[in-house]
Motif scaffolding. Structure first.
Motif, short mmCIF file in Angstrom:
data_model
loop_
_atom_site.label_atom_id
_atom_site.label_comp_id
_atom_site.label_asym_id
_atom_site.label_seq_id
_atom_site.Cartn_x
_atom_site.Cartn_y
_atom_site.Cartn_z
N VAL A 152 0.84 -1.20 0.00
CA VAL A 152 0.00 0.00 0.00
C VAL A 152 0.87 1.25 0.00
O VAL A 152 2.01 1.24 0.49
CB VAL A 152 -0.95 0.04 1.22
CG1 VAL A 152 -1.91 -1.14 1.20
CG2 VAL A 152 -0.17 0.08 2.54
N TRP A 153 0.31 2.29 -0.55
CA TRP A 153 0.92 3.62 -0.48
C TRP A 153 0.09 4.46 0.49
O TRP A 153 -1.13 4.58 0.35
CB TRP A 153 0.94 4.29 -1.86
CG TRP A 153 1.39 5.72 -1.82
CD1 TRP A 153 0.59 6.83 -1.76
CD2 TRP A 153 2.74 6.19 -1.81
NE1 TRP A 153 1.35 7.97 -1.72
CE2 TRP A 153 2.69 7.60 -1.75
CE3 TRP A 153 3.98 5.56 -1.85
CZ2 TRP A 153 3.84 8.39 -1.72
CZ3 TRP A 153 5.12 6.34 -1.84
CH2 TRP A 153 5.05 7.73 -1.78
N LEU A 154 0.76 5.00 1.51
CA LEU A 154 0.08 5.83 2.51
C LEU A 154 0.36 7.29 2.20
O LEU A 154 1.49 7.75 2.35
CB LEU A 154 0.56 5.47 3.91
CG LEU A 154 -0.07 6.23 5.07
CD1 LEU A 154 -1.58 5.96 5.14
CD2 LEU A 154 0.59 5.86 6.40
N PRO A 155 -0.65 8.04 1.76
CA PRO A 155 -0.43 9.45 1.46
C PRO A 155 -0.38 10.28 2.74
O PRO A 155 -0.35 9.74 3.85
CB PRO A 155 -1.65 9.80 0.60
CG PRO A 155 -2.71 8.89 1.09
CD PRO A 155 -2.02 7.61 1.50
N ASP A 156 -0.40 11.58 2.57
CA ASP A 156 -0.41 12.48 3.72
C ASP A 156 -1.84 12.52 4.26
O ASP A 156 -2.61 13.45 4.02
CB ASP A 156 0.06 13.87 3.29
CG ASP A 156 0.26 14.80 4.47
OD1 ASP A 156 0.13 14.33 5.63
OD2 ASP A 156 0.52 16.00 4.25
N ASP A 157 -2.17 11.47 5.01
CA ASP A 157 -3.53 11.23 5.47
C ASP A 157 -3.75 11.92 6.82
O ASP A 157 -3.05 11.62 7.80
CB ASP A 157 -3.74 9.72 5.60
CG ASP A 157 -5.19 9.33 5.85
OD1 ASP A 157 -5.95 10.18 6.33
OD2 ASP A 157 -5.53 8.17 5.58
N ASN A 162 -0.89 12.39 15.08
CA ASN A 162 0.47 12.70 15.52
C ASN A 162 1.55 11.93 14.76
O ASN A 162 2.73 12.26 14.86
CB ASN A 162 0.62 12.40 17.02
CG ASN A 162 -0.23 13.31 17.87
OD1 ASN A 162 -0.55 14.43 17.48
ND2 ASN A 162 -0.62 12.83 19.05
N PHE A 163 1.15 10.92 14.01
CA PHE A 163 2.12 10.12 13.25
C PHE A 163 2.29 10.62 11.81
O PHE A 163 3.03 10.03 11.04
CB PHE A 163 1.67 8.65 13.22
CG PHE A 163 1.44 8.06 14.59
CD1 PHE A 163 2.50 7.74 15.42
CD2 PHE A 163 0.15 7.85 15.04
CE1 PHE A 163 2.28 7.20 16.67
CE2 PHE A 163 -0.08 7.30 16.30
CZ PHE A 163 0.99 6.98 17.11
N ARG A 164 1.63 11.72 11.49
CA ARG A 164 1.58 12.17 10.11
C ARG A 164 2.96 12.51 9.55
O ARG A 164 3.31 12.10 8.45
CB ARG A 164 0.66 13.40 10.04
CG ARG A 164 0.25 13.81 8.65
CD ARG A 164 -0.85 14.85 8.73
NE ARG A 164 -1.28 15.33 7.43
CZ ARG A 164 -2.26 16.21 7.25
NH1 ARG A 164 -2.93 16.70 8.31
NH2 ARG A 164 -2.58 16.61 6.02
N GLN A 165 3.74 13.24 10.30
CA GLN A 165 5.05 13.67 9.80
C GLN A 165 5.98 12.49 9.56
O GLN A 165 6.75 12.47 8.60
CB GLN A 165 5.70 14.65 10.79
CG GLN A 165 7.03 15.20 10.31
CD GLN A 165 7.58 16.26 11.25
OE1 GLN A 165 6.92 16.67 12.19
NE2 GLN A 165 8.80 16.72 10.98
N SER A 166 5.91 11.47 10.41
CA SER A 166 6.84 10.34 10.32
C SER A 166 6.44 9.30 9.28
O SER A 166 7.30 8.60 8.75
CB SER A 166 6.96 9.66 11.69
OG SER A 166 7.49 10.54 12.65
N PHE A 167 5.14 9.20 8.98
CA PHE A 167 4.68 8.06 8.19
C PHE A 167 4.03 8.44 6.86
O PHE A 167 3.79 7.54 6.04
CB PHE A 167 3.70 7.21 9.01
CG PHE A 167 4.37 6.41 10.09
CD1 PHE A 167 4.79 5.11 9.84
CD2 PHE A 167 4.59 6.95 11.34
CE1 PHE A 167 5.42 4.37 10.82
CE2 PHE A 167 5.22 6.22 12.33
CZ PHE A 167 5.64 4.92 12.07
#
Length: 516
Positions: A152-157, A162-167
């Motif tokens: 899977v590709w995880l976009p800027d979801d 709080n995990f947005r910047q890292s993942f």
């Protein structure tokens, strides 16, 4: 640049949920690993082309991927892989595991940047980024439990919180996390309770009510060798538990296939390194028998504990059945799971190598047995056991382990006959409880027998003599905490000693398994 399309990539079959996706992306897992000819000559070709080829991956929306969505709860991972744990509204757990790796975190802080860090990061290319993707159909055919990774590709979801910047904006493998109630997961045996290695091993050595399905674990370990997966330390496993007569039986669930199909020794310098790091075994068409020891070094403490009572015949039966189950058709079908771009690069190579390695499974199993049989360690638990040692012949020694009951006859837990042509030493560990070591007859010196009393007030007693004292090779290690030792000193050595932590009781024994 990402290219959005509406078609869906091939994915392994497995249990729900089915991941919903409105679109897919074409993205390369690691184009930075492409290097020039000189670099490849010294540091290896590895899987650089596979890392650099764009493949199709589903775009995942955490809120809508499944009914009720995924909720991120915890960041984790090893020194190399970045993980994000997810939970569903039904409290099932999944994990996003980064396809790209970064081993530099294992370095001291002062070395995490610069030439050493760059070289270490470059060696991520020894891993096939999509290797885990073909494991489920192979494992299913072999009778081994497995996870079902989906690319899977995880976009800027925004749902990352709080995990947005890292993942955000990265490629991941999404798979079930084998833990807790897995009754709806046939790939975990539909176990109602899946436990960590720490929990399972704690139970195994504290109580006689727990045991491991040793033949099933052996099947999983031979499967590891077939895949060339050398990184099988204790934390790479989970344990499906099932009710059994008198207690609970555990069956092994392998996880984390990052090091399956490892390709390391195809550069001048990496080949030299592999001479010294013998556990860095590369995925070739031939499994060299002299390399079986290195291939299994990471799992040695587990193997010695869990396979101690299996015979050479057990090893051969499991290997022969796997050889039949992993047919050419099974291998071809598994490789079709890959994106076409990946298959075009390495599919025919893998097809040939997997078929070659399959034919070697009986020989590899025989070598594996030979290595484990050489020096045996037989632990009890923190409950009371009776160890009965009987010389069957000049070459053979039988060890039986009984659970001692207050008001009932002793119950046989395990037994095995050892042959001096295979085994040179046996160590018996009483661990906790008031254990009894019965020397029914004294074997000769071909097998060195050591008895470690551990905690509790134990009894070590000799019931028969030997015709020649010089032929006995038995040592009793007496910690002096109130043990009763009734042996003939001229025939059996008794030495005072202070037990090391891992020789003392169940909690100490866990030190051998790197779980404390």
């Amino acid at each position: 640049m990402l290219c959005v399309s509406c078609s869906a990539p091939a994915t392994p079959t497995g249990p729900p949920p089915t991941i919903a996706a409105d679109s897919t992306v074409h993205v390369a897992a690691g184009p930075q690993y492409l290097r020039g000819a000189m670099h490849r000559f010294f540091w290896g070709k590895h899987y650089r082309k596979v890392w650099a080829v764009p493949v199709e991956a589903r775009v995942i929306n955490l809120r809508t991927a499944i009914p009720g969505g995924f909720t991120p709860v915890r960041e984790g991972g090893s020194f190399q892989t970045k993980n994000l744990r997810l939970v569903t509204r039904d409290d099932l757990e999944y994990v996003l595991r980064s396809v790209d790796k970064d081993a530099t975190k294992a370095l001291p802080a002062q070395f995490q940047k610069g030439m050493i860090a760059n070289l270490m990061k470059d060696q991520t290319s020894v891993i096939n980024p999509y290797g885990a993707y073909i494991v489920p159909p192979l494992a299913k055919a072999a009778g081994v439990y497995y996870t079902n990774p989906r690319l899977v590709w995880l976009p800027d979801d925004p749902a990352l919180g709080n995990f947005r910047q890292s993942f955000a904006n990265a490629l991941y493998l999404l798979e079930e996390r084998p833990d807790g109630n897995q009754r709806d997961s046939p790939n975990f045996g539909r176990s109602a309770r899946v436990e960590s290695s720490r929990k399972a091993f704690t139970n195994l050595i504290y109580s006689q009510r727990y045991r491991v399905d040793a033949r099933q674990y052996l099947r999983a370990r031979l499967f590891d060798m077939w895949l060339g997966d050398w990184s099988r330390r204790e934390d790479q496993w989970r344990w499906a538990s099932f009710p059994a007569a008198g207690g609970t039986v555990y069956r092994a669930i392998p996880r984390d296939r990052d090091h399956a199909f490892f390709k390391f020794d195809d550069g001048v310098l990496t080949r030299i390194i592999s001479w010294f790091k013998t556990n860095y075994q590369s995925f070739h068409g031939k499994i060299k028998l002299q390399n079986v020891e290195g291939l299994n070094r990471a799992a040695l403490p587990m193997d010695k504990s869990l396979l101690a009572y299996l015979t050479a015949n057990d090893f051969q039966q499991v290997a022969d059945s796997m050889r039949q189950q992993l047919s050419d058709g099974v291998i071809r079908q598994a490789l079709q799971v890959w994106p076409q771009q990946v298959y075009n690069l390495v599919g025919p190579e893998f097809d040939a190598k997997l078929r070659q390695r399959r034919e070697q499974l009986p020989a590899v199993a025989a070598k594996f047995y030979e290595l484990l049989a050489r020096d045996m360690e037989l632990p009890g638990t923190d409950q009371a056991e009776r160890f009965v040692v009987t010389a069957q012949s000049r070459w053979q020694l039988r060890v039986q382990v009984y659970a001692m009951r207050d008001s009932r006859p002793d119950s046989l837990l395990n037994q095995r006959t050892f042959d001096a042509r295979e085994t040179r030493s046996i160590k018996l560990f009483g661990l906790g409880g008031a254990d009894v070591f019965d020397l029914q007859s004294v074997p000769d010196a071909r097998i060195a027998l050591s008895i470690y009393d551990g905690a509790g007030q134990d009894t070590i007693q000799q019931h028969a003599t030997h015709t020649k004292a010089s032929l006995a090779n038995i040592t009793v290690y007496d910690s002096g905490d109130g043990n009763t030792v009734r042996v003939m000193p001229k025939k059996i050595k008794v030495e005072a000693y202070k037990p090391r932590a891992e020789e003392f009781d169940a909690a100490g024994w866990l030190l051998r398994h790197r779980l404390f």
